[in-house]
Design a protein around this motif. Sequence first.
Motif, PDB file in Angstrom:
ATOM      1  N   ILE A  71       9.138 -15.347  25.584  1.00  0.00           N
ATOM      2  CA  ILE A  71      10.292 -16.223  25.804  1.00  0.00           C
ATOM      3  C   ILE A  71      10.675 -16.248  27.283  1.00  0.00           C
ATOM      4  O   ILE A  71      10.990 -17.312  27.842  1.00  0.00           O
ATOM      5  CB  ILE A  71      11.485 -15.769  24.939  1.00  0.00           C
ATOM      6  N   LEU A  72      10.631 -15.096  27.941  1.00  0.00           N
ATOM      7  CA  LEU A  72      10.991 -15.040  29.359  1.00  0.00           C
ATOM      8  C   LEU A  72      10.036 -15.856  30.209  1.00  0.00           C
ATOM      9  O   LEU A  72      10.448 -16.546  31.152  1.00  0.00           O
ATOM     10  CB  LEU A  72      11.012 -13.581  29.824  1.00  0.00           C
ATOM     11  N   THR A  73       8.752 -15.813  29.875  1.00  0.00           N
ATOM     12  CA  THR A  73       7.760 -16.582  30.627  1.00  0.00           C
ATOM     13  C   THR A  73       7.997 -18.080  30.468  1.00  0.00           C
ATOM     14  O   THR A  73       7.994 -18.838  31.453  1.00  0.00           O
ATOM     15  CB  THR A  73       6.343 -16.222  30.147  1.00  0.00           C
ATOM     16  N   GLN A  74       8.166 -18.506  29.213  1.00  0.00           N
ATOM     17  CA  GLN A  74       8.397 -19.927  28.957  1.00  0.00           C
ATOM     18  C   GLN A  74       9.728 -20.402  29.571  1.00  0.00           C
ATOM     19  O   GLN A  74       9.819 -21.520  30.087  1.00  0.00           O
ATOM     20  CB  GLN A  74       8.409 -20.181  27.442  1.00  0.00           C
ATOM     21  N   GLN A  75      10.681 -19.543  29.531  1.00  0.00           N
ATOM     22  CA  GLN A  75      11.987 -19.896  30.088  1.00  0.00           C
ATOM     23  C   GLN A  75      11.914 -20.065  31.596  1.00  0.00           C
ATOM     24  O   GLN A  75      12.518 -20.994  32.162  1.00  0.00           O
ATOM     25  CB  GLN A  75      12.990 -18.806  29.722  1.00  0.00           C
ATOM     26  N   GLN A  76      11.157 -19.209  32.245  1.00  0.00           N
ATOM     27  CA  GLN A  76      11.026 -19.295  33.694  1.00  0.00           C
ATOM     28  C   GLN A  76      10.349 -20.596  34.115  1.00  0.00           C
ATOM     29  O   GLN A  76      10.775 -21.261  35.074  1.00  0.00           O
ATOM     30  CB  GLN A  76      10.232 -18.094  34.211  1.00  0.00           C
ATOM     31  N   CYS A  83      15.079 -25.214  24.379  1.00  0.00           N
ATOM     32  CA  CYS A  83      14.672 -23.861  24.012  1.00  0.00           C
ATOM     33  C   CYS A  83      14.011 -23.809  22.636  1.00  0.00           C
ATOM     34  O   CYS A  83      13.263 -22.855  22.336  1.00  0.00           O
ATOM     35  CB  CYS A  83      15.869 -22.920  24.044  1.00  0.00           C
ATOM     36  N   THR A  84      14.260 -24.813  21.800  1.00  0.00           N
ATOM     37  CA  THR A  84      13.628 -24.810  20.470  1.00  0.00           C
ATOM     38  C   THR A  84      12.129 -25.079  20.547  1.00  0.00           C
ATOM     39  O   THR A  84      11.413 -24.874  19.564  1.00  0.00           O
ATOM     40  CB  THR A  84      14.292 -25.865  19.568  1.00  0.00           C
ATOM     41  N   GLN A  85      11.653 -25.559  21.738  1.00  0.00           N
ATOM     42  CA  GLN A  85      10.220 -25.798  21.920  1.00  0.00           C
ATOM     43  C   GLN A  85       9.478 -24.525  22.322  1.00  0.00           C
ATOM     44  O   GLN A  85       8.239 -24.528  22.349  1.00  0.00           O
ATOM     45  CB  GLN A  85      10.016 -26.888  23.000  1.00  0.00           C
ATOM     46  N   PHE A  86      10.214 -23.479  22.609  1.00  0.00           N
ATOM     47  CA  PHE A  86       9.563 -22.219  22.994  1.00  0.00           C
ATOM     48  C   PHE A  86       8.892 -21.601  21.762  1.00  0.00           C
ATOM     49  O   PHE A  86       9.445 -21.628  20.651  1.00  0.00           O
ATOM     50  CB  PHE A  86      10.583 -21.237  23.571  1.00  0.00           C
ATOM     51  N   GLU A  87       7.751 -21.026  21.991  1.00  0.00           N
ATOM     52  CA  GLU A  87       7.047 -20.333  20.903  1.00  0.00           C
ATOM     53  C   GLU A  87       7.779 -19.029  20.578  1.00  0.00           C
ATOM     54  O   GLU A  87       8.072 -18.242  21.465  1.00  0.00           O
ATOM     55  CB  GLU A  87       5.598 -20.050  21.320  1.00  0.00           C
ATOM     56  N   ARG A 124      13.144 -27.688  35.610  1.00  0.00           N
ATOM     57  CA  ARG A 124      14.505 -28.236  35.643  1.00  0.00           C
ATOM     58  C   ARG A 124      15.015 -28.357  37.078  1.00  0.00           C
ATOM     59  O   ARG A 124      15.706 -29.327  37.437  1.00  0.00           O
ATOM     60  CB  ARG A 124      15.431 -27.333  34.826  1.00  0.00           C
ATOM     61  N   LEU A 125      14.684 -27.399  37.911  1.00  0.00           N
ATOM     62  CA  LEU A 125      15.078 -27.439  39.317  1.00  0.00           C
ATOM     63  C   LEU A 125      14.437 -28.627  40.025  1.00  0.00           C
ATOM     64  O   LEU A 125      15.086 -29.315  40.837  1.00  0.00           O
ATOM     65  CB  LEU A 125      14.690 -26.129  40.002  1.00  0.00           C
ATOM     66  N   GLU A 126      13.178 -28.914  39.719  1.00  0.00           N
ATOM     67  CA  GLU A 126      12.487 -30.065  40.315  1.00  0.00           C
ATOM     68  C   GLU A 126      13.138 -31.375  39.855  1.00  0.00           C
ATOM     69  O   GLU A 126      13.251 -32.322  40.642  1.00  0.00           O
ATOM     70  CB  GLU A 126      11.002 -30.039  39.924  1.00  0.00           C
ATOM     71  N   GLN A 127      13.530 -31.433  38.596  1.00  0.00           N
ATOM     72  CA  GLN A 127      14.190 -32.637  38.088  1.00  0.00           C
ATOM     73  C   GLN A 127      15.489 -32.924  38.839  1.00  0.00           C
ATOM     74  O   GLN A 127      15.794 -34.077  39.159  1.00  0.00           O
ATOM     75  CB  GLN A 127      14.467 -32.487  36.591  1.00  0.00           C
ATOM     76  N   LYS A 128      16.257 -31.885  39.121  1.00  0.00           N
ATOM     77  CA  LYS A 128      17.511 -32.065  39.850  1.00  0.00           C
ATOM     78  C   LYS A 128      17.255 -32.589  41.251  1.00  0.00           C
ATOM     79  O   LYS A 128      17.963 -33.499  41.731  1.00  0.00           O
ATOM     80  CB  LYS A 128      18.274 -30.751  39.930  1.00  0.00           C
ATOM     81  N   THR A 184      23.973 -28.629  18.820  1.00  0.00           N
ATOM     82  CA  THR A 184      22.887 -29.570  18.538  1.00  0.00           C
ATOM     83  C   THR A 184      22.754 -30.607  19.654  1.00  0.00           C
ATOM     84  O   THR A 184      23.749 -31.120  20.170  1.00  0.00           O
ATOM     85  CB  THR A 184      23.159 -30.282  17.196  1.00  0.00           C
ATOM     86  N   VAL A 185      21.503 -30.898  20.037  1.00  0.00           N
ATOM     87  CA  VAL A 185      21.157 -31.920  21.039  1.00  0.00           C
ATOM     88  C   VAL A 185      21.937 -31.680  22.327  1.00  0.00           C
ATOM     89  O   VAL A 185      22.751 -32.498  22.765  1.00  0.00           O
ATOM     90  CB  VAL A 185      21.417 -33.347  20.499  1.00  0.00           C
ATOM     91  N   ASN A 186      21.684 -30.556  22.939  1.00  0.00           N
ATOM     92  CA  ASN A 186      22.181 -30.255  24.275  1.00  0.00           C
ATOM     93  C   ASN A 186      20.986 -29.982  25.180  1.00  0.00           C
ATOM     94  O   ASN A 186      19.868 -30.430  24.890  1.00  0.00           O
ATOM     95  CB  ASN A 186      23.146 -29.072  24.226  1.00  0.00           C
ATOM     96  N   PHE A 187      21.176 -29.261  26.246  1.00  0.00           N
ATOM     97  CA  PHE A 187      20.092 -28.982  27.194  1.00  0.00           C
ATOM     98  C   PHE A 187      19.966 -27.478  27.446  1.00  0.00           C
ATOM     99  O   PHE A 187      19.710 -27.045  28.575  1.00  0.00           O
ATOM    100  CB  PHE A 187      20.359 -29.722  28.509  1.00  0.00           C
ATOM    101  N   VAL A 188      20.150 -26.703  26.384  1.00  0.00           N
ATOM    102  CA  VAL A 188      20.058 -25.251  26.510  1.00  0.00           C
ATOM    103  C   VAL A 188      18.590 -24.878  26.679  1.00  0.00           C
ATOM    104  O   VAL A 188      17.784 -24.985  25.739  1.00  0.00           O
ATOM    105  CB  VAL A 188      20.650 -24.558  25.266  1.00  0.00           C
ATOM    106  N   GLY A 189      18.245 -24.449  27.884  1.00  0.00           N
ATOM    107  CA  GLY A 189      16.872 -24.000  28.158  1.00  0.00           C
ATOM    108  C   GLY A 189      16.814 -22.519  28.467  1.00  0.00           C
ATOM    109  O   GLY A 189      15.741 -21.907  28.400  1.00  0.00           O
TER     110      GLY A 189
END
Length: 437
Positions: A169-174, A125-129, A180-184, A96-101
């Motif tokens: 899911i693969l599209t949204q994940q990509q 990942c819970t925001q993915f359709e 996430r890479l831009e944030q880093k 719960t409340v991690n950053f699993v994307g």
Amino acid sequence: MVQITENVIRKRAEHNNCEIFSLEELSLHQQDIEKIEHIEKWCRELKILYLQNNLIGRIENVGRLKKLEYLNLALNNIEKVENLQNCESLKKLDLTVNFVGELTSIESLKKNIFLEDLYLTGNPCTQFEGYQEYVIATLPQLKWIDGHEIEKSERIKAMQEIEEIRKSILTQQQSYLQKRLEQKEDFEKETKEKNQISDSDKSELDEDAKQKKEEEFWSEKVDYTPESRTLIQNKLQENREKTAETKFKEPTNEKRRHRLFNDEGNPMNVNEAKVDFTLTETEDDCSLILDVACWKYLDTSLIDADVQPWYVRVTMKGAILQLVLMDEVKPDSSTAQRSQTTGHLIITMPKLYPPPVPAKKPNENTLGKATEKTSTERNSKYERETLEVKQGRTFFNELANITRKCDKVNSARKPVKKVEVSNSPDFVDDPDVPPLI
């Protein structure tokens, strides 16, 4: 950074007599831990492991925990589900409340055939359709997802649409991984700029400027990322350390310590403990007895008694009772005992120079009776016999005297008279009758 050490685990194993090799439950929450290590080597029997509210960024070093049934990693910085395949007994996993994307990483849990309960609430990942349908179809052994019981109809529907859901899911994940890479990259640039500015202005900042900079840090709006969460935790830790330093530097109203010796070096009477006591002498005036009314339920290990030639000191839980003695005593011969009923401490101190013991005067009555005895009364008593041999006598003379004495005794004895009995007048001596003897 807080590391997992043997002492940290042993402190958390008090319920198991501080034994870590047989530990079945371990709680290491809210410790600012950034890496999981050593647990799989030291605690092979673990069944429940709590690691929530830390700064852990990766699931690792838990593969040897074959008996682990419940793993709680809520409120951490985990971005991927991994390295749990060898936890054969895992039944419940809380992320719960991690950053699993990277949602497809849950496919590594297929080998955990006993996994029944999975929590991913609060992860990107819970925001993915189609997130929930994908999890249900990917992990058929699950019975609960995010606290919701999975029904048969939901599982059948998810299995039928798994191909389309997987593509989505693969599209949204990509797209999320790209973001996430831009944030880093942005975070690294901002960190470098802030470090350069802070290094140049570090010496010039006064208290007001530091306070203003602190307010700007907390009012700044940033994305909720593992980096920002770690930065906030480090800032909180820094503030806690500063607060502890200021508290340590502030003058505290310490208790005034009493002087134990005066300027000349002589001991003084001190009663910091404010306990009752009595200092008396024995009846023969040869020893001093100190009776201290120690607190009844105070452990004896917290009491220290120190006897010196001219003073005695009793320390009770840091509080000192010191008394100056009237006479010099023998420290080596002193004894201390504590009553099991009242808790009093009794110290017996023999004097170095006890007063001389007066000789006992004879009683007048006995003295008068002794004078009344005359020499004749003393001689009337039986004389003491000796074993000495008088002069002029030999062994043979003494032996002859003994035999003479025996003869005199035998001659002094009266001879026994024989009494003859006569026959009766009617007695007939019949020869045919045999004798009685």
